[in-house]
Scaffold this active site. Structure first.
Site, PDB file in Angstrom:
ATOM      1  N   LYS A  91      20.821  -6.238   8.797  1.00 24.94           N
ATOM      2  CA  LYS A  91      21.439  -7.770   9.318  1.00 24.94           C
ATOM      3  C   LYS A  91      21.574  -8.742   8.673  1.00 24.94           C
ATOM      4  O   LYS A  91      22.633  -9.695   8.237  1.00 24.94           O
ATOM      5  CB  LYS A  91      20.741  -7.510  10.449  1.00 24.94           C
ATOM      6  CG  LYS A  91      21.837  -9.067  11.581  1.00 24.94           C
ATOM      7  CD  LYS A  91      21.003  -9.188  12.817  1.00 24.94           C
ATOM      8  CE  LYS A  91      21.663 -10.294  13.781  1.00 24.94           C
ATOM      9  NZ  LYS A  91      20.837 -10.926  14.833  1.00 24.94           N
ATOM     10  N   THR A 151      -2.282   9.294   2.115  1.00 17.88           N
ATOM     11  CA  THR A 151      -1.977   6.875   2.465  1.00 17.88           C
ATOM     12  C   THR A 151      -2.905   6.413   2.898  1.00 17.88           C
ATOM     13  O   THR A 151      -3.002   7.322   3.554  1.00 17.88           O
ATOM     14  CB  THR A 151      -0.725   7.159   2.215  1.00 17.88           C
ATOM     15  OG1 THR A 151      -0.124   6.801   3.368  1.00 17.88           O
ATOM     16  CG2 THR A 151       0.791   7.131   1.349  1.00 17.88           C
ATOM     17  N   SER A 154      11.746   7.078   6.853  1.00 22.35           N
ATOM     18  CA  SER A 154      11.908   8.077   8.281  1.00 22.35           C
ATOM     19  C   SER A 154      10.299   8.625   8.221  1.00 22.35           C
ATOM     20  O   SER A 154       9.458   8.281   7.534  1.00 22.35           O
ATOM     21  CB  SER A 154      13.070   8.741   8.674  1.00 22.35           C
ATOM     22  OG  SER A 154      13.341   9.815   7.922  1.00 22.35           O
ATOM     23  N   SER A 161       0.863  -1.301  -0.002  1.00 21.43           N
ATOM     24  CA  SER A 161      -0.043   0.224   0.252  1.00 21.43           C
ATOM     25  C   SER A 161       0.779   1.574   0.044  1.00 21.43           C
ATOM     26  O   SER A 161       2.353   1.439   0.155  1.00 21.43           O
ATOM     27  CB  SER A 161      -1.009   0.438   1.360  1.00 21.43           C
ATOM     28  OG  SER A 161      -0.150  -0.407   2.572  1.00 21.43           O
ATOM     29  N   ARG A 189      -3.779  -8.546   1.968  1.00 27.55           N
ATOM     30  CA  ARG A 189      -3.908  -6.584   1.280  1.00 27.55           C
ATOM     31  C   ARG A 189      -2.579  -7.091   0.320  1.00 27.55           C
ATOM     32  O   ARG A 189      -2.353  -6.309  -0.988  1.00 27.55           O
ATOM     33  CB  ARG A 189      -2.647  -5.991   2.712  1.00 27.55           C
ATOM     34  CG  ARG A 189      -2.970  -4.335   2.396  1.00 27.55           C
ATOM     35  CD  ARG A 189      -1.363  -4.183   2.703  1.00 27.55           C
ATOM     36  NE  ARG A 189      -1.981  -3.858   4.184  1.00 27.55           N
ATOM     37  CZ  ARG A 189      -2.133  -2.118   4.850  1.00 27.55           C
ATOM     38  NH1 ARG A 189      -2.969  -1.356   3.599  1.00 27.55           N
ATOM     39  NH2 ARG A 189      -2.879  -2.507   5.892  1.00 27.55           N
TER      40      ARG A 189
HETATM   41  N1  LIG Z   1       0.951   8.933   4.905  1.00 28.25           N
HETATM   42  C1  LIG Z   1       3.013  10.270   5.319  1.00 28.25           C
HETATM   43  O1  LIG Z   1       1.589  10.988   5.725  1.00 28.25           O
HETATM   44  C2  LIG Z   1       3.493   9.636   6.453  1.00 28.25           C
HETATM   45  C3  LIG Z   1       4.297  11.024   6.736  1.00 28.25           C
HETATM   46  C4  LIG Z   1       5.359  10.568   7.267  1.00 28.25           C
HETATM   47  C5  LIG Z   1       5.863   9.221   7.471  1.00 28.25           C
HETATM   48  N2  LIG Z   1       5.465   8.188   6.882  1.00 28.25           N
HETATM   49  C6  LIG Z   1       5.758   7.262   6.723  1.00 28.25           C
HETATM   50  O2  LIG Z   1       6.060   6.490   5.534  1.00 28.25           O
HETATM   51  C7  LIG Z   1       6.354   5.259   5.403  1.00 28.25           C
HETATM   52  C8  LIG Z   1       5.255   4.636   4.445  1.00 28.25           C
HETATM   53  O3  LIG Z   1       3.663   4.379   4.899  1.00 28.25           O
HETATM   54  P1  LIG Z   1       2.623   5.149   3.768  1.00 28.25           P
HETATM   55  O4  LIG Z   1       2.012   6.372   4.158  1.00 28.25           O
HETATM   56  O5  LIG Z   1       2.445   4.239   2.605  1.00 28.25           O
HETATM   57  O6  LIG Z   1       1.753   3.846   5.093  1.00 28.25           O
HETATM   58  P2  LIG Z   1       0.732   2.355   4.331  1.00 28.25           P
HETATM   59  O7  LIG Z   1       0.089   2.933   3.119  1.00 28.25           O
HETATM   60  O8  LIG Z   1      -0.034   1.907   5.517  1.00 28.25           O
HETATM   61  O9  LIG Z   1       1.974   1.527   4.435  1.00 28.25           O
HETATM   62  C9  LIG Z   1       2.719   0.762   5.173  1.00 28.25           C
HETATM   63  C10 LIG Z   1       2.642  -0.694   4.847  1.00 28.25           C
HETATM   64  O10 LIG Z   1       4.182  -1.467   5.913  1.00 28.25           O
HETATM   65  C11 LIG Z   1       2.823  -2.667   6.030  1.00 28.25           C
HETATM   66  N3  LIG Z   1       3.583  -3.094   7.305  1.00 28.25           N
HETATM   67  C12 LIG Z   1       2.958  -2.423   8.366  1.00 28.25           C
HETATM   68  N4  LIG Z   1       3.628  -3.334   9.568  1.00 28.25           N
HETATM   69  C13 LIG Z   1       4.281  -3.714   8.719  1.00 28.25           C
HETATM   70  C14 LIG Z   1       5.499  -4.981   9.218  1.00 28.25           C
HETATM   71  N5  LIG Z   1       5.676  -5.403  10.794  1.00 28.25           N
HETATM   72  N6  LIG Z   1       5.776  -5.646   9.030  1.00 28.25           N
HETATM   73  C15 LIG Z   1       6.030  -5.932   7.450  1.00 28.25           C
HETATM   74  N7  LIG Z   1       4.336  -5.175   6.625  1.00 28.25           N
HETATM   75  C16 LIG Z   1       4.279  -4.050   7.468  1.00 28.25           C
HETATM   76  C17 LIG Z   1       1.660  -2.365   5.959  1.00 28.25           C
HETATM   77  O11 LIG Z   1       0.910  -3.547   5.213  1.00 28.25           O
HETATM   78  P3  LIG Z   1       0.872  -4.909   6.396  1.00 28.25           P
HETATM   79  O12 LIG Z   1      -0.162  -3.976   7.530  1.00 28.25           O
HETATM   80  O13 LIG Z   1       0.016  -5.987   4.848  1.00 28.25           O
HETATM   81  O14 LIG Z   1       1.474  -5.154   7.490  1.00 28.25           O
HETATM   82  C18 LIG Z   1       1.906  -1.721   4.869  1.00 28.25           C
HETATM   83  O15 LIG Z   1       1.666  -1.604   4.017  1.00 28.25           O
HETATM   84  C19 LIG Z   1       5.990   4.644   6.614  1.00 28.25           C
HETATM   85  O16 LIG Z   1       6.947   4.130   7.476  1.00 28.25           O
HETATM   86  C20 LIG Z   1       5.744   6.126   7.715  1.00 28.25           C
HETATM   87  O17 LIG Z   1       5.692   5.877   8.994  1.00 28.25           O
HETATM   88  C21 LIG Z   1       4.548   8.410   6.279  1.00 28.25           C
END
Ligand SMILES: NC(=O)c1ccc[n+]([C@@H]2O[C@H](COP(=O)([O-])OP(=O)(O)OC[C@H]3O[C@@H](n4cnc5c(N)ncnc54)[C@H](OP(=O)(O)O)[C@@H]3O)[C@@H](O)[C@H]2O)c1
Length: 237
Positions: free
Chosen positions: A116, A177, A130, A13, A39
């Site tokens: 690792k 997102t 980050s 996603s 997903r």
């Molecule tokens: N969107 C924003 O505004 C924003 C702002 C600052 C930083 N970020 C960072 O950007 C990155 C991407 O976020 P996004 O916005 O693209 O959110 P997202 O659509 O929620 O994507 C996160 C993905 O991580 C997977 N995930 C969660 N826990 C996991 C685990 N333990 N092991 C493996 N996969 C895991 C989820 O799939 P499953 O649940 O199926 O595992 C999901 O597909 C994140 O690190 C977030 O902190 C986002």
């Protein structure tokens, strides 16, 4: 340009999915990984490209599962976008320790486990994600802000320890997102519109904005130990 094999952990996603789409459109081979098989299946259906795309069920916080990634075959690049934002924001006095540990597990120790156990080909790279909370923490952001900051320090340390493999970080600002789906319907729309008004670019980010930055980091063989900000000017205001 030769095609490459890229593992995107979190690619089911959001930003990871947008990156997978960009890479597949160019003919690269991509493996997307995440915890939810549903997903991943939905993402695979949207992406198409059956000959180029593979999916992998994986919890980045589980060392034995990360170790088993060795059987995905040779990799050129690894990108980690995985994060579980559930309960990631709370006032300090109400922050549950278990929840805090879960945030650190996915955002910091998960990427550390990847470094690792997963070794890209020579000339390859590892890129973490980050976030602007490291620089502009809002109320309740104590844990996510510190995890993001630590992740950037981790990348600098690994850029030396894993050299010549390059290790970098992309730091997104507010991006539309599924991570914001915790705010139901209208609340999500209103919150994102309010955020947009505060940014110099006048809009929140799209997953594709950040995917382009990941791609640039992957392709630039002279970039390592660096943090690339894609935040619409958020750190300036
Ligand atoms: N969107 C924003 O505004 C924003 C702002 C600052 C930083 N970020 C960072 O950007 C990155 C991407 O976020 P996004 O916005 O693209 O959110 P997202 O659509 O929620 O994507 C996160 C993905 O991580 C997977 N995930 C969660 N826990 C996991 C685990 N333990 N092991 C493996 N996969 C895991 C989820 O799939 P499953 O649940 O199926 O595992 C999901 O597909 C994140 O690190 C977030 O902190 C986002």
């Amino acid at each position: 340009m030769t095609t490459q094999h890229v593992l995107v952990i979190g690619g089911g996603s959001g930003m990871g999915l947008a990156l997978a789409r960009l890479l597949l459109d160019r003919g690269d081979r991509v493996t997307i990984a995440g915890r939810s098989a549903d997903r991943l299946a939905r993402a695979a259906a949207v992406l198409g490209a059956p000959g180029l795309l593979r999916t992998r069920q994986l919890d980045i916080t589980r060392e034995e599962q990360v170790r088993d990634l060795a059987d995905t075959g040779p990799l050129d690049h690894v990108v980690v976008t995985a994060a579980d934002a559930t309960g990631a924001y709370a006032p300090l006095g109400e922050f549950d320790l278990e929840r805090a540990r879960a945030v650190v597990d996915t955002k910091l120790l998960g990427p550390w486990l990847v470094a690792k156990h997963v070794r890209p080909n020579p000339g390859g790279s590892i890129t973490f994600t980050s976030g602007v909370a490291a620089y502009r923490p809002g109320p309740g952001a104590s844990v996510i802000a510190s995890a993001n900051g630590a992740l950037e320090s981790l990348a600098r340390a690994l850029a030396l320890e894993l050299a010549p493999v390059r290790v970098n970080v992309v730091s997104p600002g507010w991006v539309d997102t599924p991570v914001w789906d915790v705010l139901a319907g209208e609340a999500k729309h209103e919150r994102l519109a309010a955020m947009a008004g505060r940014l110099p670019v006048g809009r929140v980010g799209r997953a594709e904005d950040v995917a382009g930055a990941f791609d640039a980091v992957l392709r630039n063989g002279f970039l390592t130990g660096e943090v690339i900000h894609v935040d619409g000017g958020h750190r300036l205001v």
